[in-house]
Scaffold this motif. Sequence first.
Motif, short mmCIF file in Angstrom:
data_model
loop_
_atom_site.label_atom_id
_atom_site.label_comp_id
_atom_site.label_asym_id
_atom_site.label_seq_id
_atom_site.Cartn_x
_atom_site.Cartn_y
_atom_site.Cartn_z
N GLU A 1 0.81 -1.21 0.00
CA GLU A 1 0.00 0.00 0.00
C GLU A 1 0.85 1.26 0.00
O GLU A 1 2.06 1.21 0.22
N GLY A 2 0.18 2.36 -0.24
CA GLY A 2 0.82 3.66 -0.17
C GLY A 2 -0.14 4.66 0.43
O GLY A 2 -1.36 4.50 0.33
N LYS A 3 0.39 5.67 1.10
CA LYS A 3 -0.49 6.69 1.66
C LYS A 3 0.21 8.04 1.73
O LYS A 3 1.43 8.12 1.80
N PHE A 4 -0.60 9.08 1.67
CA PHE A 4 -0.13 10.45 1.82
C PHE A 4 -0.64 10.95 3.16
O PHE A 4 -1.82 10.85 3.46
N VAL A 5 0.26 11.50 3.95
CA VAL A 5 -0.07 11.97 5.29
C VAL A 5 0.21 13.47 5.35
O VAL A 5 1.25 13.94 4.89
N ASP A 6 -0.74 14.23 5.94
CA ASP A 6 -0.54 15.68 6.03
C ASP A 6 0.31 16.04 7.24
O ASP A 6 0.78 15.17 7.98
N GLN A 7 0.49 17.33 7.48
CA GLN A 7 1.36 17.80 8.55
C GLN A 7 0.82 17.51 9.94
O GLN A 7 1.55 17.57 10.92
N MET A 8 -0.48 17.16 10.03
CA MET A 8 -1.08 16.81 11.32
C MET A 8 -1.15 15.29 11.49
O MET A 8 -1.88 14.79 12.33
N ASN A 9 -0.42 14.56 10.63
CA ASN A 9 -0.35 13.10 10.66
C ASN A 9 -1.69 12.43 10.32
O ASN A 9 -1.97 11.33 10.77
N VAL A 10 -2.51 13.11 9.52
CA VAL A 10 -3.78 12.56 9.07
C VAL A 10 -3.59 12.00 7.66
O VAL A 10 -3.05 12.68 6.79
N THR A 11 -4.00 10.76 7.44
CA THR A 11 -3.92 10.15 6.11
C THR A 11 -4.98 10.79 5.22
O THR A 11 -6.16 10.72 5.51
N VAL A 12 -4.52 11.43 4.14
CA VAL A 12 -5.45 12.11 3.24
C VAL A 12 -5.71 11.31 1.96
O VAL A 12 -6.74 11.47 1.33
N LEU A 13 -4.79 10.44 1.58
CA LEU A 13 -4.97 9.54 0.44
C LEU A 13 -4.38 8.19 0.79
O LEU A 13 -3.34 8.12 1.45
N PHE A 14 -5.04 7.13 0.32
CA PHE A 14 -4.60 5.78 0.62
C PHE A 14 -4.83 4.93 -0.61
O PHE A 14 -5.88 5.02 -1.24
#
Length: 89
Positions: free
Chosen positions: A74-87
């Motif tokens: 898998e892959g994921k994008f995490v924002d500056q608040m450590n929230v996964t925004v895309l998975f």
Amino acid sequence: MIGFKSFLEDFIKKDHLTVTYRDNDMRVTKGYGSIKCNFVVFNNISYVKGLQHNLTPISQLCDVGYEVLYNKREGKFVDQMNVTVLFAK
């Protein structure tokens, strides 16, 4: 870059622009637009007619503060608040 014009919002037709791949292969773009996915808006996404796979500009995402994490499944994008925004799987 994306190969599906219908995915782009606010499409701006612009002929004679080119993109160069890592192997120095060049393609002509037909314009650009934006894509909204969850809470993330990707701007200036080039439309390359016939492109078979969408290409995500990982370095550009990192430049604006996202962290990109990959493993075998898998892959994921995490924002500056450590929230996964895309998975993706």
